[in-house]
Write a protein that holds these residues in place. Structure first.
Motif, mmCIF file in Angstrom:
data_model
loop_
_atom_site.group_PDB
_atom_site.id
_atom_site.type_symbol
_atom_site.label_atom_id
_atom_site.label_comp_id
_atom_site.label_asym_id
_atom_site.label_seq_id
_atom_site.Cartn_x
_atom_site.Cartn_y
_atom_site.Cartn_z
ATOM 1 N N TRP A 10 83.452 9.103 67.696
ATOM 2 C CA TRP A 10 84.580 9.312 67.448
ATOM 3 C C TRP A 10 84.246 10.599 69.362
ATOM 4 O O TRP A 10 85.509 9.985 70.635
ATOM 5 C CB TRP A 10 85.702 9.976 67.435
ATOM 6 C CG TRP A 10 86.156 9.087 66.470
ATOM 7 C CD1 TRP A 10 86.365 8.795 65.038
ATOM 8 C CD2 TRP A 10 86.600 7.647 66.770
ATOM 9 N NE1 TRP A 10 86.150 7.571 64.574
ATOM 10 C CE2 TRP A 10 86.602 6.458 65.064
ATOM 11 C CE3 TRP A 10 87.408 6.997 68.152
ATOM 12 C CZ2 TRP A 10 87.469 5.655 65.130
ATOM 13 C CZ3 TRP A 10 87.784 5.687 67.679
ATOM 14 C CH2 TRP A 10 88.013 5.205 66.915
ATOM 15 N N VAL A 11 83.544 11.513 69.705
ATOM 16 C CA VAL A 11 83.252 12.445 70.772
ATOM 17 C C VAL A 11 82.734 11.274 71.877
ATOM 18 O O VAL A 11 83.322 11.743 73.235
ATOM 19 C CB VAL A 11 82.634 13.872 69.784
ATOM 20 C CG1 VAL A 11 82.238 14.596 71.279
ATOM 21 C CG2 VAL A 11 83.561 14.447 68.994
ATOM 22 N N ALA A 12 82.067 10.643 71.082
ATOM 23 C CA ALA A 12 81.110 9.761 71.911
ATOM 24 C C ALA A 12 81.966 8.904 73.045
ATOM 25 O O ALA A 12 81.675 8.784 74.282
ATOM 26 C CB ALA A 12 79.741 9.227 71.547
ATOM 27 N N GLY A 14 85.552 8.590 73.095
ATOM 28 C CA GLY A 14 86.547 9.942 73.868
ATOM 29 C C GLY A 14 85.593 10.125 75.501
ATOM 30 O O GLY A 14 86.555 9.992 76.122
ATOM 31 N N THR A 15 84.696 10.894 75.061
ATOM 32 C CA THR A 15 84.057 10.813 76.257
ATOM 33 C C THR A 15 83.887 10.446 77.328
ATOM 34 O O THR A 15 83.899 10.445 78.562
ATOM 35 C CB THR A 15 82.461 11.918 75.858
ATOM 36 O OG1 THR A 15 82.706 12.373 75.369
ATOM 37 C CG2 THR A 15 81.582 12.494 77.229
ATOM 38 N N VAL A 16 83.545 8.791 77.114
ATOM 39 C CA VAL A 16 83.236 7.671 77.543
ATOM 40 C C VAL A 16 84.038 7.147 78.315
ATOM 41 O O VAL A 16 84.448 6.751 79.543
ATOM 42 C CB VAL A 16 82.145 6.420 76.653
ATOM 43 C CG1 VAL A 16 82.533 5.189 77.810
ATOM 44 C CG2 VAL A 16 80.764 7.278 76.825
ATOM 45 N N PHE A 18 87.248 9.184 79.188
ATOM 46 C CA PHE A 18 87.606 10.122 80.174
ATOM 47 C C PHE A 18 86.742 9.654 81.397
ATOM 48 O O PHE A 18 87.137 10.327 81.669
ATOM 49 C CB PHE A 18 87.168 11.500 79.035
ATOM 50 C CG PHE A 18 86.809 12.927 80.105
ATOM 51 C CD1 PHE A 18 88.553 12.737 80.749
ATOM 52 C CD2 PHE A 18 86.143 13.049 80.542
ATOM 53 C CE1 PHE A 18 88.655 14.019 81.386
ATOM 54 C CE2 PHE A 18 86.278 14.364 81.904
ATOM 55 C CZ PHE A 18 87.865 14.591 82.462
ATOM 56 N N LEU A 19 84.885 9.332 81.220
ATOM 57 C CA LEU A 19 84.590 9.247 82.093
ATOM 58 C C LEU A 19 84.929 8.524 82.701
ATOM 59 O O LEU A 19 84.903 8.011 84.463
ATOM 60 C CB LEU A 19 82.615 9.396 81.749
ATOM 61 C CG LEU A 19 82.203 10.042 81.649
ATOM 62 C CD1 LEU A 19 81.033 10.743 81.058
ATOM 63 C CD2 LEU A 19 82.357 11.601 82.908
#
Length: 89
Positions: A10-12, A14-16, A18-19
């Motif tokens: 989920w962090v990955a 979310g990071t994608v 966000f980017l």
């Protein structure tokens, strides 16, 4: 899948996301800047076109005045030459 693995996924994700959003905002800002630059350039070109047209009109007017002056000078010279020729005759 363990709890920490699921959290990492989920962090990955979310990071994608966000980017992707960040890149979209940067692209929109860049596009807006380019549009603004294009508008500024268009206004400068229109100003230059008006200035060139005005200059051409002044040049045409000056040429017409010079042409008229040249015709008057030619007429005066013709009168002077005729006068000299009549005196010699």
């Amino acid at each position: 899948m363990h709890g920490w693995e699921e959290a990492a996924v989920w962090v990955a994700i979310g990071t994608v996301l966000f980017l992707v959003v960040l890149l979209e905002l940067v692209e929109r800002a860049r596009h807006e800047g380019l549009r603004r630059d294009q508008d500024d350039t268009r206004m400068r070109v229109e100003t230059l076109e008006r200035d060139v047209k005005a200059s051409l009109q002044r040049i045409e007017t000056s040429l017409a005045v010079v042409g008229e002056g040249g015709r008057k000078t030619e007429q005066m010279v013709a009168v002077i030459v005729r006068g000299h020729m009549e005196r010699k005759s």
